[in-house]
Structures are given as structure tokens and as C-alpha cells.
Design a protein around this motif. Structure first.
Motif, PDB file in Angstrom:
ATOM      1  N   ARG A 113       1.112 -67.148 -98.209  1.00  0.00           N
ATOM      2  CA  ARG A 113       0.721 -67.458 -99.589  1.00  0.00           C
ATOM      3  C   ARG A 113      -0.800 -67.528 -99.719  1.00  0.00           C
ATOM      4  O   ARG A 113      -1.360 -67.151-100.761  1.00  0.00           O
ATOM      5  N   ALA A 114      -1.487 -67.991 -98.655  1.00  0.00           N
ATOM      6  CA  ALA A 114      -2.947 -68.039 -98.701  1.00  0.00           C
ATOM      7  C   ALA A 114      -3.538 -66.641 -98.811  1.00  0.00           C
ATOM      8  O   ALA A 114      -4.580 -66.447 -99.437  1.00  0.00           O
ATOM      9  N   LEU A 115      -2.869 -65.647 -98.211  1.00  0.00           N
ATOM     10  CA  LEU A 115      -3.366 -64.266 -98.276  1.00  0.00           C
ATOM     11  C   LEU A 115      -2.915 -63.561 -99.555  1.00  0.00           C
ATOM     12  O   LEU A 115      -3.735 -62.969-100.263  1.00  0.00           O
ATOM     13  N   LEU A 116      -1.619 -63.607 -99.836  1.00  0.00           N
ATOM     14  CA  LEU A 116      -1.070 -62.839-100.941  1.00  0.00           C
ATOM     15  C   LEU A 116      -1.230 -63.535-102.285  1.00  0.00           C
ATOM     16  O   LEU A 116      -1.131 -62.889-103.338  1.00  0.00           O
ATOM     17  N   GLY A 117      -1.456 -64.848-102.279  1.00  0.00           N
ATOM     18  CA  GLY A 117      -1.583 -65.581-103.522  1.00  0.00           C
ATOM     19  C   GLY A 117      -0.246 -66.129-103.994  1.00  0.00           C
ATOM     20  O   GLY A 117       0.801 -65.930-103.366  1.00  0.00           O
ATOM     21  N   GLU A 118      -0.278 -66.818-105.110  1.00  0.00           N
ATOM     22  CA  GLU A 118       0.926 -67.411-105.674  1.00  0.00           C
ATOM     23  C   GLU A 118       1.851 -66.328-106.223  1.00  0.00           C
ATOM     24  O   GLU A 118       1.386 -65.277-106.676  1.00  0.00           O
ATOM     25  N   PRO A 119       3.168 -66.556-106.173  1.00  0.00           N
ATOM     26  CA  PRO A 119       4.106 -65.564-106.724  1.00  0.00           C
ATOM     27  C   PRO A 119       3.819 -65.289-108.196  1.00  0.00           C
ATOM     28  O   PRO A 119       3.484 -66.191-108.969  1.00  0.00           O
ATOM     29  N   ALA A 120       3.956 -64.017-108.574  1.00  0.00           N
ATOM     30  CA  ALA A 120       3.668 -63.618-109.948  1.00  0.00           C
ATOM     31  C   ALA A 120       4.799 -63.984-110.892  1.00  0.00           C
ATOM     32  O   ALA A 120       4.591 -64.061-112.107  1.00  0.00           O
ATOM     33  N   ALA A 121       6.021 -64.180-110.365  1.00  0.00           N
ATOM     34  CA  ALA A 121       7.173 -64.496-111.208  1.00  0.00           C
ATOM     35  C   ALA A 121       8.175 -65.283-110.389  1.00  0.00           C
ATOM     36  O   ALA A 121       7.994 -65.503-109.179  1.00  0.00           O
ATOM     37  N   GLY A 122       9.254 -65.687-111.049  1.00  0.00           N
ATOM     38  CA  GLY A 122      10.286 -66.437-110.361  1.00  0.00           C
ATOM     39  C   GLY A 122      11.074 -65.577-109.396  1.00  0.00           C
ATOM     40  O   GLY A 122      10.879 -64.357-109.316  1.00  0.00           O
ATOM     41  N   PRO A 123      11.991 -66.192-108.654  1.00  0.00           N
ATOM     42  CA  PRO A 123      12.768 -65.445-107.659  1.00  0.00           C
ATOM     43  C   PRO A 123      13.607 -64.344-108.301  1.00  0.00           C
ATOM     44  O   PRO A 123      14.113 -64.482-109.409  1.00  0.00           O
ATOM     45  N   VAL A 124      13.729 -63.238-107.580  1.00  0.00           N
ATOM     46  CA  VAL A 124      14.596 -62.124-107.960  1.00  0.00           C
ATOM     47  C   VAL A 124      15.496 -61.820-106.772  1.00  0.00           C
ATOM     48  O   VAL A 124      15.241 -62.267-105.651  1.00  0.00           O
ATOM     49  N   GLU A 125      16.538 -61.053-107.014  1.00  0.00           N
ATOM     50  CA  GLU A 125      17.455 -60.680-105.931  1.00  0.00           C
ATOM     51  C   GLU A 125      17.011 -59.348-105.349  1.00  0.00           C
ATOM     52  O   GLU A 125      17.215 -58.293-105.950  1.00  0.00           O
ATOM     53  N   ALA A 126      16.387 -59.393-104.157  1.00  0.00           N
ATOM     54  CA  ALA A 126      15.947 -58.162-103.506  1.00  0.00           C
ATOM     55  C   ALA A 126      17.122 -57.364-102.970  1.00  0.00           C
ATOM     56  O   ALA A 126      17.078 -56.140-102.906  1.00  0.00           O
ATOM     57  N   ALA A 161      13.981 -63.252-103.434  1.00  0.00           N
ATOM     58  CA  ALA A 161      12.604 -62.952-103.062  1.00  0.00           C
ATOM     59  C   ALA A 161      11.675 -63.236-104.234  1.00  0.00           C
ATOM     60  O   ALA A 161      12.091 -63.268-105.399  1.00  0.00           O
ATOM     61  N   GLU A 162      10.392 -63.457-103.914  1.00  0.00           N
ATOM     62  CA  GLU A 162       9.341 -63.632-104.908  1.00  0.00           C
ATOM     63  C   GLU A 162       8.308 -62.532-104.725  1.00  0.00           C
ATOM     64  O   GLU A 162       8.135 -62.008-103.622  1.00  0.00           O
ATOM     65  N   THR A 163       7.592 -62.192-105.799  1.00  0.00           N
ATOM     66  CA  THR A 163       6.612 -61.109-105.762  1.00  0.00           C
ATOM     67  C   THR A 163       5.205 -61.676-105.828  1.00  0.00           C
ATOM     68  O   THR A 163       4.886 -62.488-106.702  1.00  0.00           O
ATOM     69  N   ALA A 164       4.362 -61.248-104.878  1.00  0.00           N
ATOM     70  CA  ALA A 164       2.948 -61.610-104.873  1.00  0.00           C
ATOM     71  C   ALA A 164       2.164 -60.444-104.288  1.00  0.00           C
ATOM     72  O   ALA A 164       2.567 -59.869-103.269  1.00  0.00           O
ATOM     73  N   ALA A 165       1.065 -60.072-104.928  1.00  0.00           N
ATOM     74  CA  ALA A 165       0.227 -58.953-104.488  1.00  0.00           C
ATOM     75  C   ALA A 165       1.037 -57.674-104.319  1.00  0.00           C
ATOM     76  O   ALA A 165       0.774 -56.866-103.427  1.00  0.00           O
ATOM     77  N   GLY A 166       2.053 -57.493-105.172  1.00  0.00           N
ATOM     78  CA  GLY A 166       2.867 -56.297-105.120  1.00  0.00           C
ATOM     79  C   GLY A 166       3.900 -56.277-104.015  1.00  0.00           C
ATOM     80  O   GLY A 166       4.559 -55.255-103.795  1.00  0.00           O
ATOM     81  N   VAL A 167       4.082 -57.410-103.299  1.00  0.00           N
ATOM     82  CA  VAL A 167       4.999 -57.482-102.167  1.00  0.00           C
ATOM     83  C   VAL A 167       6.125 -58.449-102.492  1.00  0.00           C
ATOM     84  O   VAL A 167       5.875 -59.589-102.902  1.00  0.00           O
TER      85      VAL A 167
END
Length: 406
Positions: free
Chosen positions: A50-63, A69-75
Motif C-alpha cells: 500500500r505504501a508503494l501502490l497507494g490507497e485503493p481507488a475503489a471498493g472490493p471487486v470480484e477478481a 480484490a482492490e484496485t490501486a495504481a492500475g493493479v
């Protein structure tokens, strides 16, 4: 889909490298799932990912089904929750075996009573890998695995457990299932055998899917290590274990490399030592150097520097692996030779035992039981030799079993 299993000696920064590799792939337009096996790791700002990618952009989704899963920095980032997996599995097992448990007067355990048992992490990780391998629309799965010895043990589990199930609960024993209702009437109690075999078949199906994901040509290991004598010994043993299991290794990330042009004598000596070990590793496996940032990596700027170097770690095409091959030397020497690549093996640490149609191979701390190819089952083991990192096992045809030519 490619699966990149990131592991290495403990404390080498594999979690940071896994996050950087996932970010590098996402920047090329790939849909990336970062699977983390460290559900008990520090959360919040202290979490290195989380320190590298940052906070999640949105709530959990079903990968993938059953994988949030959560999305941060496009991941997309998913954690393996072994506690939740264990509670769900045991609850389902109690439900399916409720009749048998009632017969013996057992009281079912409630979900709030259940805590993790040793080994639950490994099974939860295998189940998550199986789910991630089927994630729709995903181009790359980067799995932040446990340290190298534990990773090899986890990856060996599916084949080992399927062998145990086949021996302890052979499928052919189900042929008598038509008699079970009669036996149940005679005994006056329900027979649990059908439930037992159904459970074993379900487990075997899950293990087979995990084994398929582990052994696929698109699955490879990325080893992360900080060059030095301790890491050198760990990698030598780990590469030997990977060869014994026929796992593909995409390369080694030489992490936290100190600049060579430092005027400080201490840093210059450390840099020279790192370069020496990195060059030794490169003689056997591709090595990519990742810089030491002089601090704990945090934030977008550090992610940019690491992702630029980590882009060279991404898999391209099938993983390179050396298969075990059978050489026909009947005409020349009257034997068949099974060539087993074991780079770095010491003959003093090797052991071979044949049991029926299986061969038990031990190399250092690693051990594998493999079924013999059909031709070798009709032979006797007549010798073995280790040369050039390859174990060559000689098999002589058994006249009583070998097909006779007119």
C-alpha cells in the motif's frame, strides 16, 4: 495468462519486487492481479504494498469467483485469507458429514470457535492460485509467495496429496457402491463410505486444478535475493529443488544493489561483493539488478524507479525448464537412460529408491516421488551417475517383462 510466482530468501524484499513487477506490467496495458499470501502482514500505511501502490481507488471487486480484490495504481490486489478459507471449508465438511457426526454424538463447531491450524495457509494459497488462474480477462497473475523453502513445499503439495488420496482411497473401490444400501440395512446404520469417496473426489479435483496451474508452461518462479553468501546458499538449494520439481525459473532479481562508484570504502566493498555474487548467479540464470534506494520504498516516485527496473523481470513466452528425458541406448549399451537435470547437486546428497512403478529421488533437503515412464517399468535400475549437473539413471530391460522380438 502468465503466472509469476515471486519468492526468495526471507528479508530480501520480495513483496516490494512483486508490487513493482505488477505495476510495471499494468503500465504496459496488461490486466494484472497481485495475489498476496501475507494476510497477516501489517495493514494500513505500514503495508509495503500500500505504501508503494497507494490507497485503493475503489471498493472490493470480484477478481475471480471467491477472490475479492482492490484496485490501486492500475493493479488488482487480493489477499489470501487462510482463516476465512479454513472456517468455510470446515463448516462445509461438518454439513456434509452431519449424519455421521450425529451417529457418534458429536457437537458441531461454530464458526466463532474456529481458529487457524498449522497448514491452513498452504491450502488457502493453493486454492487462491487456482482461482486466480481462472480469473477472467486477466493477463498476468503476480503472486507474492512465502520464502523459498516454504514456496517449494506448497507447490509440491498438490501432486503429493493426490498420490496419497489415490493410495488410501482408490477410485476402483467405488465399484462396490451398489452394495452399500444392502449393507446399511443389515447394519442398521447409514454407511459413510459414499460420502468419504465423494469428498475425496472433490479434493482430488481441486488439487488437480492447482497442480495444473503450478505445472503449466505459463507459470514460472522469480527469485528475489540480496546478493551475498547467505542468499547464495539459499538460492543454490532453491534452484536444485525447482529443478527436481521441473518448475520453470524466469530469473533472479538481485535486489538492493549498492552503486559501484561510491567513494565510501565500506559501500565500495559491499558493492564489489554484490557484483561478484550476482555474476555467479548470472552464469546459471538470468539476473536483473534492482537499485538500493537508500530508504524503504514509498510513494509514486520510488514506484517509478523500481517499476522501470522490474519491467525486465516480466515473463515473455513459456518458462524455460529442462524436462526429464528418456534416452534409448539399447543398441549401443543395452540400457535406457533417464536424464534428470539437477544443477548444483552434490552426489553425496543424492538418494534413489525404486518402489514398484515409482522412483523416489532425494536431492539435499528436497524429495520427489515420480511415476516411471511406461518403458522403464519393464526394466531394472542398473546404476546412476551425476555429471555436469545431470543425474543419469540407467535402466536394463527385464527379460521377463520386456517384449521379445522375433
Amino acid at each position: 495468462m502468465h503466472i509469476l510466482l515471486v519468492t526468495g530468501p526471507g528479508g530480501a524484499g520480495r513483496t516490494t519486487v512483486a508490487a513493482a513487477a505488477a505495476a510495471a506490467a499494468a503500465r504496459t496495458g496488461q490486466r494484472v492481479l497481485l495475489l498476496r499470501a501475507d494476510a497477516a502482514a501489517l495493514a494500513g500505511p505500514a503495508d509495503p504494498v500500500r505504501a508503494l501502490l497507494g490507497e485503493p481507488a475503489a471498493g472490493p471487486v470480484e477478481a475471480a469467483p471467491g477472490l475479492a480484490a482492490e484496485t490501486a495504481a492500475g493493479v488488482l490486489t487480493a489477499r489470501v485469507d487462510s482463516g476465512a478459507e479454513f472456517r468455510a471449508e470446515l463448516a462445509a465438511l461438518q454439513e456434509r458429514g452431519s449424519a455421521l457426526l450425529g451417529m457418534v454424538g458429536s457437537r458441531p463447531l461454530g464458526a466463532e470457535e474456529l481458529t487457524d491450524l498449522p497448514g491452513t495457509e498452504q491450502f488457502a494459497l493453493l486454492r487462491a492460485l487456482r482461482r486466480a488462474a481462472s480469473a477472467p480477462g486477466t493477463d498476468l497473475v503476480v503472486a507474492d509467495m512465502p520464502p523459498l523453502p516454504q514456496t517449494l513445499a506448497v507447490l509440491a503439495l498438490p501432486a503429493q496429496l493426490r498420490r496419497y488420496l489415490a493410495r488410501l482411497l482408490p477410485a476402483e473401490r467405488q465399484a462396490a457402491r451398489a452394495l452399500r444400501p444392502v449393507l446399511a440395512q443389515l447394519a442398521g446404520v447409514p454407511m459413510p463410505a459414499q460420502w468419504l469417496y465423494e469428498t475425496a473426489a472433490r479434493w482430488d479435483g481441486e488439487l488437480a486444478a492447482a497442480q495444473q496451474a503450478v505445472e503449466a508452461d505459463t507459470t514460472s518462479l522469480l527469485l528475489v535475493a540480496e546478493p551475498g553468501p547467505a542468499a547464495d546458499a539459499a538460492l543454490r538449494s532453491g534452484l536444485l529443488g525447482a529443478s527436481l520439481m521441473e518448475l520453470g525459473v524466469t530469473g533472479i532479481a538481485a535486489n538492493r544493489m549498492v552503486p559501484q562508484d561510491s567513494p565510501d570504502p565500506w559501500l565500495a566493498g559491499l558493492a564489489a561483493e554484490q557484483e561478484r555474487y550476482a555474476a555467479r548467479w548470472a552464469a546459471r540464470t538470468p539476473v536483473t539488478a534492482l537499485p538500493h534506494l537508500g530508504r524503504t520504498p514509498r510513494g509514486p516516485q520510488d514506484l517509478d524507479r523500481l517499476a522501470a527496473a522490474a519491467a525486465r523481470l516480466l515473463p515473455h513466452g513459456p518458462a524455460a525448464r529442462r524436462p526429464w528425458t528418456v534416452e534409448d541406448r539399447l543398441a549401443e549399451d543395452g540400457v535406457l537412460v533417464w536424464a534428470v537435470p539437477l544443477p548444483g547437486a552434490d552426489k553425496r546428497d543424492l538418494d534413489l529408491v525404486r518402489r514398484g512403478d515409482e522412483l523416489i529421488v532425494a536431492a539435499g533437503p528436497h524429495r520427489r516421488i515420480v511415476p516411471l515412464p511406461a518403458a522403464l517399468r519393464r526394466c531394472t535400475v542398473s546404476g546412476a551417475a551425476l555429471a555436469g549437473g545431470e543425474l543419469r539413471i540407467r535402466f536394463t530391460p527385464d527379460p521377463a517383462l520386456w517384449p521379445r522380438t522375433p
